[in-house]
Design a protein around this motif. Structure first.
Motif, mmCIF file in Angstrom:
data_model
loop_
_atom_site.group_PDB
_atom_site.id
_atom_site.type_symbol
_atom_site.label_atom_id
_atom_site.label_comp_id
_atom_site.label_asym_id
_atom_site.label_seq_id
_atom_site.Cartn_x
_atom_site.Cartn_y
_atom_site.Cartn_z
ATOM 1 N N ARG A 119 0.839 -1.199 0.000
ATOM 2 C CA ARG A 119 0.000 0.000 0.000
ATOM 3 C C ARG A 119 0.874 1.249 0.000
ATOM 4 N NH1 ARG A 119 -5.488 0.471 0.984
ATOM 5 N NH2 ARG A 119 -6.155 2.620 1.319
ATOM 6 N N ALA A 120 2.023 1.175 0.668
ATOM 7 C CA ALA A 120 2.940 2.326 0.678
ATOM 8 C C ALA A 120 3.408 2.665 -0.739
ATOM 9 C CB ALA A 120 4.127 2.049 1.592
ATOM 10 N N HIS A 121 3.655 1.643 -1.564
ATOM 11 C CA HIS A 121 4.019 1.902 -2.965
ATOM 12 C C HIS A 121 2.883 2.643 -3.667
ATOM 13 C CE1 HIS A 121 6.912 -1.492 -2.391
ATOM 14 N NE2 HIS A 121 7.671 -0.668 -3.082
ATOM 15 N N ALA A 122 1.663 2.144 -3.496
ATOM 16 C CA ALA A 122 0.511 2.767 -4.145
ATOM 17 C C ALA A 122 0.305 4.191 -3.638
ATOM 18 C CB ALA A 122 -0.741 1.927 -3.916
ATOM 19 N N GLU A 123 0.440 4.388 -2.338
ATOM 20 C CA GLU A 123 0.267 5.728 -1.767
ATOM 21 C C GLU A 123 1.325 6.695 -2.280
ATOM 22 O OE1 GLU A 123 0.284 4.787 2.403
ATOM 23 O OE2 GLU A 123 -1.890 4.398 2.432
ATOM 24 N N ARG A 124 2.571 6.223 -2.364
ATOM 25 C CA ARG A 124 3.646 7.079 -2.880
ATOM 26 C C ARG A 124 3.389 7.436 -4.339
ATOM 27 N NH1 ARG A 124 8.722 4.192 -4.439
ATOM 28 N NH2 ARG A 124 7.424 4.030 -6.271
ATOM 29 N N ASP A 125 3.010 6.436 -5.149
ATOM 30 C CA ASP A 125 2.741 6.699 -6.562
ATOM 31 C C ASP A 125 1.562 7.651 -6.735
ATOM 32 O OD1 ASP A 125 4.834 4.972 -7.022
ATOM 33 O OD2 ASP A 125 3.603 3.368 -7.885
ATOM 34 N N LEU A 126 0.542 7.482 -5.911
ATOM 35 C CA LEU A 126 -0.618 8.379 -5.953
ATOM 36 C C LEU A 126 -0.198 9.807 -5.616
ATOM 37 C CD1 LEU A 126 -3.709 8.886 -6.107
ATOM 38 C CD2 LEU A 126 -3.770 8.362 -3.670
ATOM 39 N N ALA A 127 0.539 9.975 -4.528
ATOM 40 C CA ALA A 127 0.956 11.310 -4.087
ATOM 41 C C ALA A 127 1.818 12.015 -5.134
ATOM 42 C CB ALA A 127 1.710 11.207 -2.758
ATOM 43 N N ALA A 128 2.606 11.242 -5.862
ATOM 44 C CA ALA A 128 3.486 11.812 -6.886
ATOM 45 C C ALA A 128 2.767 12.035 -8.219
ATOM 46 C CB ALA A 128 4.686 10.898 -7.105
ATOM 47 N N GLY A 129 1.529 11.539 -8.354
ATOM 48 C CA GLY A 129 0.810 11.666 -9.616
ATOM 49 C C GLY A 129 1.204 10.622 -10.638
ATOM 50 N N TRP A 130 1.774 9.510 -10.172
ATOM 51 C CA TRP A 130 2.265 8.458 -11.069
ATOM 52 C C TRP A 130 1.299 7.294 -11.255
ATOM 53 C CZ3 TRP A 130 7.450 7.883 -7.985
ATOM 54 C CH2 TRP A 130 8.237 9.005 -8.191
#
Length: 163
Positions: free
Chosen positions: A43-54
């Motif tokens: 989930r941390a990967h998904a959250e990081r990608d979401l926050a970065a707009g990726w």
């Protein structure tokens, strides 16, 4: 195929995790027993990608059924490649974590087509046991270039798309 490819939003995170779990199960069913282990992607990967707009999703109206992360390069694991050079040294985008809840319905192909319409220089990699992803990348116009080594020390087949 009737779906919308769009940037993910926070309310999509549970669906993205379900998609990752479905992709893990599909990998295991096709003989890919060692990719996406130990809770990766988390989930941390998904959250990081979401926050970065990726983080992008394929939404059929009732919520996402597929996703992928698309980020600007350079990617440090792509700095060294064995077996063949990249097609160019120009600035590139990187596609990671393409996953479908229902593989085999053309949704992954739609995501890759969208990616290649949006970006003219893209790199990606996949596990040697992930034959379905290798085929999908090659059908989308990606060219197998060699092998890269991931941060965890495992090899991946490297692909490059240039429009």
């Amino acid at each position: 195929m009737t779906g919308l490819i769009r940037p993910a939003c926070e309310k999509d995170l549970d669906a993205v995790m379900d998609i990752y779990n479905a992709a893990r199960a599909f990998m295991r069913s096709t003989g890919n027993l060692t990719q996406w282990v130990g809770g990766y992607p988390s989930r941390a990967h998904a959250e990081r990608d979401l926050a970065a707009g990726w983080l992008w999703v394929y939404d059929e109206g009732a919520g996402p059924v597929a996703c992928m992360s698309v980020m600007p390069g350079p990617n440090r694991t792509y700095a060294a490649i064995e077996g063949g050079p990249w097609l160019n040294d120009e600035p590139y985008w990187v596609m990671h974590r393409l996953a479908c809840a229902r593989p085999g319905h053309g949704i992954g192909a739609a995501l890759l087509a969208f990616l290649c319409e949006e970006h003219d220089n893209v790199r990606a990699d996949t596990h040697e046991d992930n034959v379905p992803m290798q085929r999908a990348l090659e059908r989308a116009g990606f060219v197998r270039r060699g092998t890269i080594i991931c941060d965890d020390g495992t090899p991946r087949i490297a692909y490059h798309y240039v429009r």
